[in-house]
Design a protein around this motif. Structure first.
Motif, mmCIF file in Angstrom:
data_model
loop_
_atom_site.group_PDB
_atom_site.id
_atom_site.type_symbol
_atom_site.label_atom_id
_atom_site.label_comp_id
_atom_site.label_asym_id
_atom_site.label_seq_id
_atom_site.Cartn_x
_atom_site.Cartn_y
_atom_site.Cartn_z
ATOM 1 N N ILE A 60 0.685 -1.306 -0.025
ATOM 2 C CA ILE A 60 -0.225 0.320 -0.088
ATOM 3 C C ILE A 60 1.069 1.507 -0.129
ATOM 4 O O ILE A 60 2.151 1.391 0.644
ATOM 5 C CB ILE A 60 -1.078 0.045 0.930
ATOM 6 C CG1 ILE A 60 -1.847 -1.206 0.886
ATOM 7 C CG2 ILE A 60 -2.028 1.239 1.616
ATOM 8 C CD1 ILE A 60 -3.253 -1.444 2.219
ATOM 9 N N TYR B 269 1.710 4.774 2.834
ATOM 10 C CA TYR B 269 0.881 4.798 3.290
ATOM 11 C C TYR B 269 1.800 4.155 4.643
ATOM 12 O O TYR B 269 2.529 3.566 4.650
ATOM 13 C CB TYR B 269 -0.305 3.156 4.003
ATOM 14 C CG TYR B 269 -0.753 3.291 5.355
ATOM 15 C CD1 TYR B 269 -2.506 3.901 5.585
ATOM 16 C CD2 TYR B 269 -0.478 2.324 6.466
ATOM 17 C CE1 TYR B 269 -2.581 3.582 6.816
ATOM 18 C CE2 TYR B 269 -0.943 1.765 7.267
ATOM 19 C CZ TYR B 269 -2.388 2.798 7.479
ATOM 20 O OH TYR B 269 -2.708 2.425 9.243
ATOM 21 N N ASP C 235 1.815 -5.080 3.546
ATOM 22 C CA ASP C 235 0.385 -5.058 4.102
ATOM 23 C C ASP C 235 0.403 -6.917 4.917
ATOM 24 O O ASP C 235 0.658 -7.362 3.153
ATOM 25 C CB ASP C 235 -0.981 -4.697 3.467
ATOM 26 C CG ASP C 235 -2.447 -5.044 4.172
ATOM 27 O OD1 ASP C 235 -2.322 -5.463 5.688
ATOM 28 O OD2 ASP C 235 -3.804 -5.065 3.639
#
Length: 170
Positions: free
Chosen positions: A10, A13, A22
């Motif tokens: 991602i 982030y 993630d």
């Protein structure tokens, strides 16, 4: 099994410029999660280990599972003000800020053999701080297990113990 295919990235982030790995997609897949935990257990099964330390928070997931698989105790390394008894702490730098990690002062006795587990080795700040806590309590650090290492951040340079096993490299 190609564990990397179960991890999604991602972008930006938790802040711009960070490519967050993630692992929730890996955890959601029972076979991939079991394979990852089994690989960590296999890396440690012929070593003398008394306790696994899992780092807050995703290190709890892998650390507790590996401790269970090895039949050894689990010690949580937590963010500040999360443990109920007397703690020892160490401040460290992240790739995007500062934090402190703590364990109970009575969690480790001199000579206890410890393995530190987390999902990700980035700058080595968190793992290095926990390594210092183990040293200050006179535990013997057997080594580290990580699901992922971000090679470009060279986090292993910040760890004194070079017995480091990693399942996925980016």
């Amino acid at each position: 099994m190609n564990l990397e295919s179960f991890v999604r990235t991602i972008e930006d982030y938790p802040q711009p410029g960070i490519s967050f790995k993630d692992i929730t997609t890996l955890l959601k897949d029972g076979e991939a999660f079991k394979y990852a935990v089994d690989q960590m257990i296999n890396n440690l099964k012929n070593k003398e280990v008394d306790y696994i330390i899992g780092m807050d928070a995703r290190g709890f997931i892998f650390g507790a599972a590996v401790a269970y698989g090895l039949g050894v105790g689990f010690i949580p390394a937590r963010k500040p003000n999360k443990l109920p008894s007397e703690v020892i702490g160490c401040e460290y730098e992240l790739e995007y800020g500062k934090n402190t990690i703590e364990i109970h002062k009575d969690a480790i006795n001199p000579g206890d053999k410890i393995v530190i587990i987390d999902d990700l080795l980035a700058t080595g700040g968190t793992a290095g701080a926990v390594e210092k806590l183990v040293q200050s309590l006179k535990g013997e650090l057997v080594g580290f297990e990580f699901l992922i290492e971000l090679d470009g951040l060279e986090g292993r340079k910040n760890l004194e113990n070079k017995n480091i096993n990693v399942l996925i490299h980016y």
